[in-house]
Design a protein around this motif. Structure first.
Motif, PDB file in Angstrom:
ATOM      1  N   VAL A 211     -12.235   0.319  -4.635  1.00  0.00           N
ATOM      2  CA  VAL A 211     -13.037  -0.089  -5.785  1.00  0.00           C
ATOM      3  C   VAL A 211     -13.945   1.067  -6.181  1.00  0.00           C
ATOM      4  O   VAL A 211     -14.370   1.855  -5.340  1.00  0.00           O
ATOM      5  N   ASP A 327      -7.806  -6.799 -11.816  1.00  0.00           N
ATOM      6  CA  ASP A 327      -8.045  -8.235 -11.685  1.00  0.00           C
ATOM      7  C   ASP A 327      -8.737  -8.537 -10.367  1.00  0.00           C
ATOM      8  O   ASP A 327      -8.556  -7.838  -9.368  1.00  0.00           O
ATOM      9  N   GLN A 328      -9.533  -9.611 -10.366  1.00  0.00           N
ATOM     10  CA  GLN A 328     -10.177 -10.031  -9.135  1.00  0.00           C
ATOM     11  C   GLN A 328      -9.150 -10.579  -8.151  1.00  0.00           C
ATOM     12  O   GLN A 328      -8.168 -11.222  -8.533  1.00  0.00           O
ATOM     13  N   ARG A 353     -14.513  -6.935  -7.232  1.00  0.00           N
ATOM     14  CA  ARG A 353     -13.077  -7.198  -7.269  1.00  0.00           C
ATOM     15  C   ARG A 353     -12.649  -8.193  -6.199  1.00  0.00           C
ATOM     16  O   ARG A 353     -11.668  -8.914  -6.378  1.00  0.00           O
TER      17      ARG A 353
END
Length: 397
Positions: A211, A327-328, A353
Motif C-alpha cells: 500500500v 479495491d479494498q 485497503r
C-alpha cells in the motif's frame, strides 16, 4: 539434471518429484564457473556499483570447488515434493501434511530472487509444532517459470492467473478453505486470491501489505513513516533489476541462463541489499543456503522465465501501489512488517485497503527473506497471525 517428470503423460494428476543432480550437470557448472571472464573491480569499492569482484570470485570458487552437490541434493529433497498440471502448465510444489486433525491448510508463496528453499527450515515445524501451537498442512508452490515449475510458453501468466492456479491447486489437494501467506510476489498473489476467491480464504498473512502512503497523513507523519518513506527513496537507486526484468527479460535472460557467475552476482546483490545483516550477508545466511537457492535457478535454467513475471505484472502492481486506487480487501488480514523490508507501510496506511486487519506486528529482526533469515521469528509470526485470524473469524463450514 533436475529430474523433471512428464506430468502430462501420466493419468495421476499429482505425482511425486525429486531433484536429481547428475555428474554431467555438476561438471558443466564447474567448467562454466572456472572459465568465467571477470570484469575489473568497481571504481567505488563496496556494494555501491553492485556485487564486489572479490566476493563474487570467492563465492563462485566456493560453488565450483567446495559446494557439496550430493548434500545439496539431499537438502533440496528433505520435504515431499510433487508436480501437477494446472491451466496447461506443470506446477512444482512442496507439500508437508500435518498429522494433527485440527491442522489448517497454509499456502505460502515465495518471490524473486527467492524460491521454495526459503521455507526449508520452517515447513516441518509448522506441520509438527510444539504442544499448544497451531498446526498446518504446508503447501509451497514454485511460481510459474521458477524452480521446477514449467516455463510459460505464451504471455498471460500474470499474478491474477497465478492466483487462479493456486486456488485450483488447493482444490486438487482437498483444501476448500485455506490461509494464504506471502512476501514479494507472494504478497501480490495472496492479495489477488483475496480479491478473486475471498470465499476460499480463512485469512491472508502479508509481509508486508503493498500500500502507498495515505496522502492525508503526509503533513502529520510519524517517525516510523518518515523513515519508511526515506528508505523507499534510498532503495530506488537499486531498482535497475526491476526495470530490466519488467521491460527486457529476454535480454538479461541470456546471461542468467548461460553464465552461473552472472546469475550469482545478479541475485546475491539483492540478498545483500534486502537481508537484515550486520554488514556481512553470511552472518545471517550460510553459503550453502545462498547456493541452494541459486541451484533452483541454475538447474532448471529459469533466469529468463523468472524475470518474465516482472514483464507480465510489475507495471500493474506498481500502478496500484502508487495510486492507492486498488479495491479494498475484505478478507481477514494479518501483517508482519520486518525492519529491513521495503516498503514498510504503517497500519493506518494499510487499513485503507485492508480494513479488516486482525493482527499487526513489527518484529525486531528480519528483512525481505524473513523465513530464510529468521525462521524462529517467522514461525512466531505465522502462529500468532493464525491465532488472531482464526479466533475472530467464523470458520467456514
Amino acid at each position: 539434471m533436475s529430474g523433471a517428470l512428464d506430468v502430462a503423460a501420466t493419468a495421476d494428476p499429482i505425482i511425486p518429484f525429486r531433484v536429481r543432480i547428475d555428474a554431467a550437470t555438476v561438471d558443466d557448472l564447474r567448467s562454466r564457473l572456472r572459465r568465467t571472464r571477470w570484469p575489473e573491480p568497481s571504481t567505488t569499492g563496496g556494494w555501491t556499483q553492485g556485487t564486489p569482484l572479490a566476493y563474487a570470485r570467492e563465492l563462485c570458487t566456493d560453488w565450483a570447488e567446495q559446494y557439496d552437490f550430493a548434500a545439496a541434493e539431499a537438502r533440496l529433497n528433505r520435504h515431499p515434493q510433487f508436480r501437477t498440471v494446472i491451466d496447461g502448465l506443470a506446477i512444482h510444489f512442496v507439500h508437508v501434511r500435518s498429522v494433527r486433525s485440527d491442522a489448517v491448510p497454509l499456502l505460502m508463496t515465495h518471490g524473486w530472487p527467492g524460491s521454495v528453499v526459503e521455507f526449508a527450515d520452517v515447513a516441518a515445524p509448522l506441520a509438527d509444532p510444539p504442544a499448544g501451537q497451531p498446526a498446518f498442512h504446508v503447501v509451497c508452490p514454485s511460481l510459474p517459470g521458477y524452480g521446477f515449475s514449467d516455463k510459460p510458453a505464451t504471455e498471460g501468466w500474470t499474478v491474477r492467473r497465478v492466483a487462479r492456479a493456486w486456488a485450483e491447486l488447493m482444490t486438487l489437494l482437498g483444501y476448500p478453505y485455506f490461509l494464504a501467506q506471502g512476501h514479494d510476489w507472494g504478497t501480490s498473489v495472496s492479495t489477488a486470491l483475496a480479491t478473486h476467491y475471498p470465499e476460499r480464504l480463512i485469512g491472508i498473512h502479508l509481509m508486508p501489505p503493498l500500500v502507498a502512503a495515505d496522502p492525508a497523513t503526509l503533513d502529520d507523519l510519524t517517525m516510523a513513516e518518515h523513515a519508511a518513506l526515506a528508505d523507499l527513496t534510498k532503495a530506488a537507486s537499486g531498482d535497475g533489476y526491476s526495470f530490466e526484468q519488467s521491460t527486457r527479460p529476454q535480454t538479461i535472460g541470456y546471461a542468467l541462463v548461460d553464465s552461473p557467475a552472472a546469475l550469482l552476482t545478479w541475485i546475491i546483490e539483492k540478498f545483500h541489499a534486502w537481508t537484515d545483516h550486520d554488514g556481512t550477508l553470511e552472518s545471517v545466511l550460510s553459503r550453502d543456503q545462498l547456493l541452494d537457492n541459486l541451484m533452483l535457478y541454475w538447474l532448471p535454467a529459469t533466469g529468463a522465465s523468472a524475470a518474465r513475471l516482472y514483464w507480465e505484472s510489475f507495471a500493474e502492481i506498481q500502478a496500484l501501489f502508487r495510486s492507492g486506487a486498488a479495491d479494498q480487501i475484505m478478507v481477514p488480514t494479518a501483517c508482519s512488517i520486518f525492519p529491513r523490508e521495503n516498503p514498510r507501510p504503517s497500519r493506518r496506511w494499510a487499513e485503507r485497503r485492508f480494513p479488516d486487519i486482525r493482527y499487526w506486528n513489527e518484529p525486531s529482526r528480519g528483512g525481505h527473506f524473513a523465513a530464510f533469515e529468521q525462521p524462529a521469528l517467522f514461525l512466531d509470526e505465522i502462529r500468532n497471525a493464525t491465532t488472531h485470524l482464526t479466533a475472530t473469524a467464523i470458520s467456514p463450514t
